[in-house]
Design an enzyme around this catalytic site. Structure first.
Site, PDB file in Angstrom:
ATOM      1  N   SER A  75       0.793  -1.224   0.000  1.00 19.23           N
ATOM      2  CA  SER A  75       0.000   0.000   0.000  1.00 19.23           C
ATOM      3  C   SER A  75       0.826   1.276   0.000  1.00 19.23           C
ATOM      4  CB  SER A  75      -0.941   0.007   1.207  1.00 19.23           C
ATOM      5  OG  SER A  75      -0.214  -0.120   2.406  1.00 19.23           O
ATOM      6  N   HIS A  99      -5.346  -3.257  -2.672  1.00 17.43           N
ATOM      7  CA  HIS A  99      -4.934  -2.392  -3.779  1.00 17.43           C
ATOM      8  C   HIS A  99      -4.819  -3.151  -5.097  1.00 17.43           C
ATOM      9  CE1 HIS A  99      -4.131   1.001  -1.086  1.00 17.43           C
ATOM     10  NE2 HIS A  99      -3.811   0.051  -0.215  1.00 17.43           N
ATOM     11  N   LYS A 106     -11.229   1.206  -2.279  1.00 16.14           N
ATOM     12  CA  LYS A 106     -10.242   1.675  -3.278  1.00 16.14           C
ATOM     13  C   LYS A 106     -10.917   1.648  -4.659  1.00 16.14           C
ATOM     14  CE  LYS A 106      -7.439   0.718   0.294  1.00 16.14           C
ATOM     15  NZ  LYS A 106      -7.503   1.609   1.427  1.00 16.14           N
TER      16      LYS A 106
HETATM   17  C1  LIG Z   1      -3.419  -3.160   2.332  1.00 10.62           C
HETATM   18  C2  LIG Z   1      -4.638  -2.707   3.037  1.00 10.62           C
HETATM   19  N1  LIG Z   1      -5.384  -3.615   3.693  1.00 10.62           N
HETATM   20  C3  LIG Z   1      -6.501  -3.258   4.350  1.00 10.62           C
HETATM   21  C4  LIG Z   1      -6.926  -1.943   4.390  1.00 10.62           C
HETATM   22  C5  LIG Z   1      -8.161  -1.564   5.168  1.00 10.62           C
HETATM   23  O1  LIG Z   1      -9.213  -1.309   4.281  1.00 10.62           O
HETATM   24  P1  LIG Z   1     -10.380  -0.247   4.557  1.00 10.62           P
HETATM   25  O2  LIG Z   1      -9.741   1.100   4.612  1.00 10.62           O
HETATM   26  O3  LIG Z   1     -11.235  -0.410   3.355  1.00 10.62           O
HETATM   27  O4  LIG Z   1     -11.027  -0.621   5.828  1.00 10.62           O
HETATM   28  C6  LIG Z   1      -6.194  -0.972   3.718  1.00 10.62           C
HETATM   29  C7  LIG Z   1      -6.638   0.446   3.728  1.00 10.62           C
HETATM   30  O5  LIG Z   1      -5.929   1.374   3.849  1.00 10.62           O
HETATM   31  C8  LIG Z   1      -5.023  -1.353   3.018  1.00 10.62           C
HETATM   32  O6  LIG Z   1      -4.272  -0.461   2.386  1.00 10.62           O
END
Ligand SMILES: Cc1ncc(COP(=O)(O)O)c(C=O)c1O
Length: 417
Positions: free
Chosen positions: A202, A230, A261
């Site tokens: 990320s 992502h 996303k």
């Molecule tokens: C790699 C990763 N996993 C999980 C999440 C968590 O997702 P959400 O923001 O949709 O709750 C994020 C969000 O930033 C992320 O970048």
């Protein structure tokens, strides 16, 4: 003469009594944010007055958005907004309960079928957020005497899931396959193990080495889970994600994705074998004890999946833009790490400089996100840039000129001779 009374009820006692420590002392002592605000270097909680498009209004000023995860530019898509509004008209604005009790609608089940089909797994389960998906899956699947083995750059919610689980956490170096192998070799061979990696990381924007992870997992009898927050919508045929991109869907046990996303809403899902999904449905606490994803979000994701299938040119434009921008940064001489996706970091160094570069770019009219510890290791602070399918070539060229100016001002790239 009697000595003056000095017990706790006396005036002197009251005056000299030590101030009682409070739970909130840590809050009073937390001044970092105030200090940054005082010098104009506070980059968080900015109010965006418009939707997540390529241009946004901040403080009444138009800015080029290069910090959104709306990779396919779907949050402002007319059909998706209409379907979301129609779901509110049909079902109301919320479900007023968890999926387990009173919060399951037909569209939740339809979405689970569609997501399972997208990523090529027998079943899927929708959670209220991506964060809860990861914490809920890890905490309920990994028990005492079992191991979670994660990449050092894994998202915070996986780590929180590990903390909540009774299992043991083992971290391997970022994308360091020799280290992964070595860490697994040291674990009891008969113990159950789950390896978790991001599909696209990320912050760094690089891809996991899934072929090697799968080979190593097989050698050590471990299961594999990909956090594809992502990768869904971005990688693989039709945006099916990282496992599909590598042709390894059958080798990956669990695929996690978010709606926040590419999929234009909020929520998350896990996809995998039917028995595992059935187990999570009855044991995963964020699924059981948190209200279900709202009708508006679920309908938006259903519509987003349709648009993804019907407008494949979005994915092509996204990658075209990502490659154009990355090549532009590389030609200017920026350090973009090993990014190979629409997430492109510019590695800046220490956090003070990172915030100064962020402020310079903000003043130039560019919205980006500075990334500092604990999201990255100290000394590897970065400006995180994310490009979408909606950016025009003109916008990206305009941005590159301003990044070049920032790079020369802060010595991140060579000056023009
Ligand atoms: C790699 C990763 N996993 C999980 C999440 C968590 O997702 P959400 O923001 O949709 O709750 C994020 C969000 O930033 C992320 O970048």
């Amino acid at each position: 003469m009697d000595s003056m009374p000095s017990g706790p009820s006396s005036i002197l006692g009251a005056l000299t009594r030590q101030r009682q420590a409070s739970l909130f002392d840590k809050c009073d002592n937390f001044t970092r944010a105030d200090e940054l605000k005082a010098v104009g270097l506070y980059p968080y909680l900015r109010v965006i007055e418009t939707g997540q498009a390529t241009e946004v209004m901040v403080d009444g000023r138009r800015m080029l958005m290069l910090g959104s995860n709306s990779y396919l530019e779907l949050t402002t898509h007319p059909r998706i907004k209409e379907r979301s509004a129609a779901a509110i008209h049909q079902y109301g604005s919320g479900c007023a309960g968890s999926r387990f009790l009173n919060g399951t609608l037909p569209i939740h089940l339809e979405l689970e079928r569609r997501l399972a089909a997208l990523v090529g797994k027998p079943a899927a389960l929708v959670y209220p957020t991506g964060f809860q998906t990861n914490t809920g899956v890890v905490a309920s699947l990994v028990h005492q005497g079992e191991y979670v083995i994660v990449d050092k750059y894994i998202h915070a919610c996986i780590l929180d899931g590990c903390t909540l689980s009774q299992g043991s956490l083992v971290r391997y170096g970022h994308n360091d396959m020799a280290d992964l192998e070595e860490k697994l070799t040291r674990l009891p061979p008969a113990a159950n193990k789950l390896i978790i990696t991001d599909g696209i990381f990320s912050m760094e924007g690089d891809l996991c080495d899934l072929p090697e992870i799968v080979r190593i997992a097989r050698r050590h009898g471990a299961q594999v889970m990909v956090d594809d927050a992502h990768g869904i919508g971005v990688l693989g045929p039709g945006g099916a994600g990282t496992a599909a991109h590598f042709g390894l869907t059958g080798e990956v046990d669990l695929i996690m994705g978010t709606f926040s996303k590419s999929l234009a809403a909020i929520g998350g899902f896990i996809a995998g074998p039917e028995r595992v999904i059935n187990y999570l449905m009855h044991n995963s606490r964020p699924f059981l004890f948190s209200a279900s994803a709202s009708p508006a979000s679920v309908a938006a994701v259903l519509a987003a999946l349709e648009v993804m299938a019907e407008e494949p040119e979005r994915l092509l434009r996204l990658w075209d833009n990502a490659r154009f921008l990355k090549r532009g940064f590389d030609e200017l001489g920026f350090d973009t790490g090993r990014s190979d996706s629409p997430i492109i970091p510019i590695v800046v160094g220490d956090w003070e400089r990172c915030l100064e570069v962020w402020r310079f770019l903000r003043d130039e009219g560019i919205f980006v996100n500075p990334v500092v510890p604990p999201a990255v290791p100290p000394g590897r602070c970065m400006i995180r840039i994310s490009v979408t399918a909606g950016h025009t070539r003109g916008q990206l060229e305009w941005a590159l000129e301003r990044f070049a100016k920032a790079g020369r001002t802060f010595g991140l790239i060579g000056s023009l001779s």
